[in-house]
Design a protein around this motif. Structure first.
Motif, mmCIF file in Angstrom:
data_model
loop_
_atom_site.group_PDB
_atom_site.id
_atom_site.type_symbol
_atom_site.label_atom_id
_atom_site.label_comp_id
_atom_site.label_asym_id
_atom_site.label_seq_id
_atom_site.Cartn_x
_atom_site.Cartn_y
_atom_site.Cartn_z
ATOM 1 N N HIS B 163 -39.143 37.398 55.149
ATOM 2 C CA HIS B 163 -39.200 35.995 55.558
ATOM 3 C C HIS B 163 -37.836 35.468 55.991
ATOM 4 C CE1 HIS B 163 -43.368 35.247 54.554
ATOM 5 N NE2 HIS B 163 -43.180 36.012 53.505
ATOM 6 N N ASN B 164 -36.886 36.375 56.136
ATOM 7 C CA ASN B 164 -35.600 35.969 56.662
ATOM 8 C C ASN B 164 -34.867 34.989 55.747
ATOM 9 O OD1 ASN B 164 -33.764 36.431 58.551
ATOM 10 N ND2 ASN B 164 -34.494 34.889 60.017
ATOM 11 N N ILE B 165 -35.038 35.198 54.451
ATOM 12 C CA ILE B 165 -34.369 34.327 53.491
ATOM 13 C C ILE B 165 -33.024 34.958 53.182
ATOM 14 C CG2 ILE B 165 -34.447 33.574 51.085
ATOM 15 C CD1 ILE B 165 -37.606 33.590 51.725
ATOM 16 N N ASP B 166 -31.958 34.277 53.574
ATOM 17 C CA ASP B 166 -30.690 34.964 53.343
ATOM 18 C C ASP B 166 -29.856 34.366 52.220
ATOM 19 O OD1 ASP B 166 -29.439 33.968 56.603
ATOM 20 O OD2 ASP B 166 -30.057 32.819 54.872
ATOM 21 N N HIS B 167 -30.478 33.457 51.451
ATOM 22 C CA HIS B 167 -29.778 32.939 50.277
ATOM 23 C C HIS B 167 -30.722 32.952 49.080
ATOM 24 C CE1 HIS B 167 -28.308 30.858 53.848
ATOM 25 N NE2 HIS B 167 -27.131 30.812 53.271
ATOM 26 N N VAL B 168 -30.298 33.561 47.993
ATOM 27 C CA VAL B 168 -31.102 33.542 46.768
ATOM 28 C C VAL B 168 -30.192 33.135 45.616
ATOM 29 C CG1 VAL B 168 -32.434 34.944 45.136
ATOM 30 C CG2 VAL B 168 -32.710 35.314 47.598
ATOM 31 N N THR B 169 -30.709 32.267 44.755
ATOM 32 C CA THR B 169 -29.959 31.906 43.550
ATOM 33 C C THR B 169 -30.676 32.513 42.341
ATOM 34 O OG1 THR B 169 -29.164 29.840 44.490
ATOM 35 C CG2 THR B 169 -29.163 30.003 42.097
ATOM 36 N N ILE B 170 -29.936 33.221 41.504
ATOM 37 C CA ILE B 170 -30.519 33.756 40.266
ATOM 38 C C ILE B 170 -29.844 33.044 39.096
ATOM 39 C CG2 ILE B 170 -31.125 35.834 38.970
ATOM 40 C CD1 ILE B 170 -30.175 37.519 41.309
ATOM 41 N N THR B 171 -30.637 32.563 38.155
ATOM 42 C CA THR B 171 -30.049 31.984 36.950
ATOM 43 C C THR B 171 -29.826 33.111 35.947
ATOM 44 O OG1 THR B 171 -31.137 29.875 37.326
ATOM 45 C CG2 THR B 171 -30.350 30.313 35.096
ATOM 46 N N ILE B 172 -28.575 33.397 35.682
ATOM 47 C CA ILE B 172 -28.226 34.462 34.727
ATOM 48 C C ILE B 172 -27.366 33.837 33.635
ATOM 49 C CG2 ILE B 172 -27.013 36.654 34.413
ATOM 50 C CD1 ILE B 172 -27.677 37.379 37.294
ATOM 51 N N ASN B 173 -27.922 33.718 32.462
ATOM 52 C CA ASN B 173 -27.204 33.061 31.367
ATOM 53 C C ASN B 173 -26.510 34.050 30.444
ATOM 54 O OD1 ASN B 173 -27.941 30.431 32.117
ATOM 55 N ND2 ASN B 173 -29.951 30.711 31.191
ATOM 56 N N GLY B 178 -28.883 40.229 22.799
ATOM 57 C CA GLY B 178 -28.754 39.491 21.543
ATOM 58 C C GLY B 178 -28.520 38.007 21.807
ATOM 59 N N ILE B 179 -27.714 37.728 22.813
ATOM 60 C CA ILE B 179 -27.471 36.336 23.208
ATOM 61 C C ILE B 179 -28.703 35.783 23.902
ATOM 62 C CG2 ILE B 179 -26.064 34.852 24.723
ATOM 63 C CD1 ILE B 179 -23.708 36.760 24.075
ATOM 64 N N GLY B 180 -29.320 36.618 24.737
ATOM 65 C CA GLY B 180 -30.516 36.188 25.464
ATOM 66 C C GLY B 180 -31.635 35.747 24.537
ATOM 67 N N ALA B 181 -31.745 36.405 23.397
ATOM 68 C CA ALA B 181 -32.815 36.060 22.459
ATOM 69 C C ALA B 181 -32.650 34.637 21.922
ATOM 70 C CB ALA B 181 -32.848 37.061 21.310
ATOM 71 N N LYS B 182 -31.429 34.114 21.996
ATOM 72 C CA LYS B 182 -31.198 32.741 21.528
ATOM 73 C C LYS B 182 -31.443 31.721 22.647
ATOM 74 C CE LYS B 182 -27.579 34.259 18.384
ATOM 75 N NZ LYS B 182 -26.120 34.372 18.301
ATOM 76 N N ILE B 183 -31.678 32.219 23.855
ATOM 77 C CA ILE B 183 -31.869 31.326 25.006
ATOM 78 C C ILE B 183 -33.321 31.354 25.487
ATOM 79 C CG2 ILE B 183 -31.094 30.813 27.373
ATOM 80 C CD1 ILE B 183 -28.454 32.243 26.668
ATOM 81 N N TYR B 184 -33.942 32.539 25.404
ATOM 82 C CA TYR B 184 -35.306 32.717 25.907
ATOM 83 C C TYR B 184 -36.231 33.108 24.763
ATOM 84 C CZ TYR B 184 -32.445 33.351 30.093
ATOM 85 O OH TYR B 184 -31.519 33.198 31.087
ATOM 86 N N GLY B 230 -21.474 27.526 21.844
ATOM 87 C CA GLY B 230 -21.813 28.284 20.634
ATOM 88 C C GLY B 230 -22.801 29.395 20.884
ATOM 89 N N ILE B 231 -23.425 29.427 22.065
ATOM 90 C CA ILE B 231 -24.415 30.478 22.350
ATOM 91 C C ILE B 231 -23.860 31.440 23.409
ATOM 92 C CG2 ILE B 231 -26.772 30.959 23.133
ATOM 93 C CD1 ILE B 231 -27.267 29.202 20.889
ATOM 94 N N ASN B 232 -23.551 30.929 24.590
ATOM 95 C CA ASN B 232 -23.084 31.837 25.645
ATOM 96 C C ASN B 232 -21.775 31.378 26.287
ATOM 97 O OD1 ASN B 232 -23.821 29.688 27.220
ATOM 98 N ND2 ASN B 232 -25.050 30.866 28.673
ATOM 99 N N ASP B 233 -21.123 30.379 25.705
ATOM 100 C CA ASP B 233 -19.935 29.832 26.385
ATOM 101 C C ASP B 233 -18.818 30.867 26.506
ATOM 102 O OD1 ASP B 233 -19.882 29.601 23.625
ATOM 103 O OD2 ASP B 233 -18.794 27.715 23.590
ATOM 104 N N LYS B 234 -18.580 31.637 25.431
ATOM 105 C CA LYS B 234 -17.538 32.672 25.513
ATOM 106 C C LYS B 234 -17.983 33.828 26.415
ATOM 107 C CE LYS B 234 -14.989 31.030 21.894
ATOM 108 N NZ LYS B 234 -15.697 29.759 21.799
#
Lengths: 96, 500
Positions: B163-173, B178-184, B230-234
């Motif tokens: 579809h000629n989409i040349d920009h994609v944004t992915i949310t990666i926290n 182990g950190i992901g389990a506290k976010i999702y 306190g979760i992913n800032d560092k």
């Protein structure tokens, strides 16, 4: 044996394409839940999947119930929010 | 490529002063190869310069989601809130296409159509791709982009490219399960709900795989991360390094929004949001590795207009029904407007590259002068042109002896929304002052008597002297004046105390 969608449904469409029996449809009638499970078509996914697909993806606690009216995703089971905080929120939440 | 020029610039310029239309300095995109910069320089969500001049819109065609995030509540839609995931009117692809064409006719500055929710666009592939398919036929001049949590991304890369989409944004926290389990709390994966560390592991794997697949095909990837103290800032510095290594071209670290009233897990559990200064510090730490984006406004999934404004109410479905639109004429008009804006920006860039005769004089400033944060009330166009009482946000700049850079915006409730809410002015003013943490000067086109006194008491100098001036000129003039008056001696104790 059939599942039912109740009025806490927010109408996100996530369940609709997953149903192996095409039993789920959008309602679009004011005052009724946004989605409807056809009771004669619903098999609770027996024979197709280990678990009912609509309830597996539904993000809203309590929105899908079994034939006894028991929610498949009871309060707190999806968000992890403790029940006393959920209760407090329900009292204070702003309604539009 | 401009990279060598910028990095070899004399110290006076290396601080970042660009006097560009926008104030980002150095432009977060300056290091990019020309062909990528050309792709993004009129994209308001990617180029800070562009966001003053070009408009974007999101269409809410994607309600379903395949994961749950602790900062999201799938239940609510408040029409007067502006934050991701919130949307007023869900649309079918046909309705979305009509709306896009109507908006693109009414707002010829529009360059970009994005699908960002209110769920995950790639968890609604049919609705998302049908919208893209129709738009690429009917409005080929509009750039299409999509924002995703990444879980379904590897399966969709092929179709995105088609579809000629040349920009994609992915949310990666996070890149650590182990950190992901506290976010999702859960994901929906292969016909079942999966929870905990296992869920986070799968999500992270899919995100990283999707990122690699996109960059391998030359599709531009921006990474969004939500900073959760306190979760992913560092951890986000590591995320920044990794996504850059895999080819993401821009990193956008956004503050967590966690008000109890939103009913999210974080909101109800009392998870705090980062302060503006914490966010700035993390963005600076990540910037060592990566282009940082600082002008993100965390839009709604149905936002319409320039960044920071939302004209969605003008384009509801019933209003669109009654609009008479000549689509072909609208496209011609858009081309004209886009060209005018682009020419104007090109001229500014050329001026910026030209030698500056006053530069040596600036370098003669006392080198000991410290830098200073200045907040500006602006309606757009790069000018000091908003009344203090009407501002929904303040743009914050750091100004030093020889340069300045844009640090971000501080959102607020306007001090005076009109007669009905002026009674709340007192508490609102307190909140505005608190949100201006670290700021020492505030520029607006006009500031009322009462807030003036309170700002001064809080150690912020208000000024209406630079009304209607370009922001860069105004903040430079303020800095130079204070420096000349000897008021910017290094790190006075009171400022350090206030910033702490």
């Amino acid at each position: 044996m059939a599942l039912e969608i109740v009025d806490s449904c927010v109408g996100c469409f996530a369940c609709e394409p997953l149903c192996p029996n095409k039993a789920i449809s959008a309602v679009m009638r004011p005052g009724e839940p946004l989605f409807f499970i056809h009771p004669e078509r619903c098999t609770e996914c027996l024979g197709d999947h280990d678990l009912p697909q609509c309830a597996e993806i539904c993000p809203i606690e309590g929105a899908i119930v079994d034939e006894f009216g028991e929610p498949l995703n009871p309060p707190g089971s999806l968000t992890g929010i403790p029940l006393h905080l959920l209760d407090q929120f329900r009292v204070t939440e702003c309604r539009q | 490529m401009e990279l060598p020029v910028i990095s070899n610039a004399p110290p006076a310029l290396a601080g970042g002063c660009s006097e560009s239309g926008c104030g980002t300095a150095p432009d977060a995109l300056a290091h990019l190869p020309d062909h990528i910069r050309a792709k993004v320089q009129d994209h308001p969500c990617y180029s800070e310069e562009a966001h003053h001049h070009f408009a974007r819109m999101h269409v809410a065609v994607a309600p379903a989601c395949n994961i749950q995030c602790n900062y999201c509540n799938r239940k609510y839609d408040c029409s007067n809130e502006s934050r991701p995931g919130v949307v007023s009117e869900l649309m079918t692809p046909n309705q979305a296409v009509r709306k896009t064409l109507a908006v693109a006719a009414a707002i010829p500055q529009m360059t970009v159509l994005g699908i960002a929710g209110p769920g995950d666009p790639l968890a609604n592939p049919e609705r998302t791709f049908e919208t893209f398919r129709q738009l690429s036929e009917q409005a080929p001049d509009i750039k299409l982009c999509v924002s995703t949590n990444g879980l379904a991304l590897p399966d969709c890369v092929e179709e995105l490219a088609r579809h000629n989409i040349d920009h994609v944004t992915i949310t990666i926290n996070c890149v650590d399960p182990g950190i992901g389990a506290k976010i999702y709390p859960w994901i929906f994966w292969q016909n079942r709900r999966i929870r905990g560390v296992e869920a986070a592991r799968i999500l992270i794997e899919q995100q990283q795989k999707g990122l690699e697949m996109l960059t391998a095909r030359g599709i531009l990837v921006k990474v969004n991360s939500v900073m959760i103290p306190g979760i992913n800032d560092k951890h986000l510095e590591e995320v920044s390094r990794i996504v850059k290594a895999k080819g993401a071209f821009l990193h956008n670290v956004m503050p967590l929004i966690a008000e109890a009233g939103h009913g999210t897990y974080y909101g109800l559990m009392g998870q705090r949001e980062p302060t503006p200064l914490e966010l700035e510090a993390l963005q600076d730490a990540c910037a060592g590795d990566m282009s940082m984006m600082r002008h993100c406004r965390q839009c709604r999934a149905d936002a319409v207009g320039m960044l920071g404004e939302d004209r969605g109410a003008e384009f509801t479905l019933d209003k669109i029904e009654t609009m008479e639109i000549d689509y072909a004429a609208a496209m011609v008009e858009r081309a004209k407007v886009h060209r005018e804006i682009a020419d104007n920006l090109e001229m500014k860039r050329a001026l910026q590259r030209a030698p500056k005769f006053d530069a040596p004089a600036r370098r003669a400033d006392p080198p000991a002068s410290r830098s200073l944060r200045i907040a500006v009330a602006s309606k757009g166009g790069g000018l000091v042109n908003e009344h203090f009482g009407h501002a929904h946000e303040f743009l914050v700049y750091e100004v030093g002896p020889s340069g300045h850079r844009f640090l971000g915006h501080r959102k607020c409730t306007p001090y005076c929304m009109g007669d009905t809410s002026c009674g709340d002015g007192e508490t609102v003013l307190g909140q505005i002052i608190a949100s201006l943490e670290g700021v020492e000067v505030l520029l607006a086109s006009k500031i009322g008597f009462e807030p003036w006194a309170d700002l001064e008491r809080a150690g912020i100098r208000p000024s209406g002297e630079h009304a209607m001036e370009p922001i860069e000129d105004a903040i430079r003039a303020v800095y130079d004046e204070l420096a000349a008056a000897g008021k910017l001696d290094p790190a006075p104790a009171e400022v350090a105390a206030r910033a702490a």
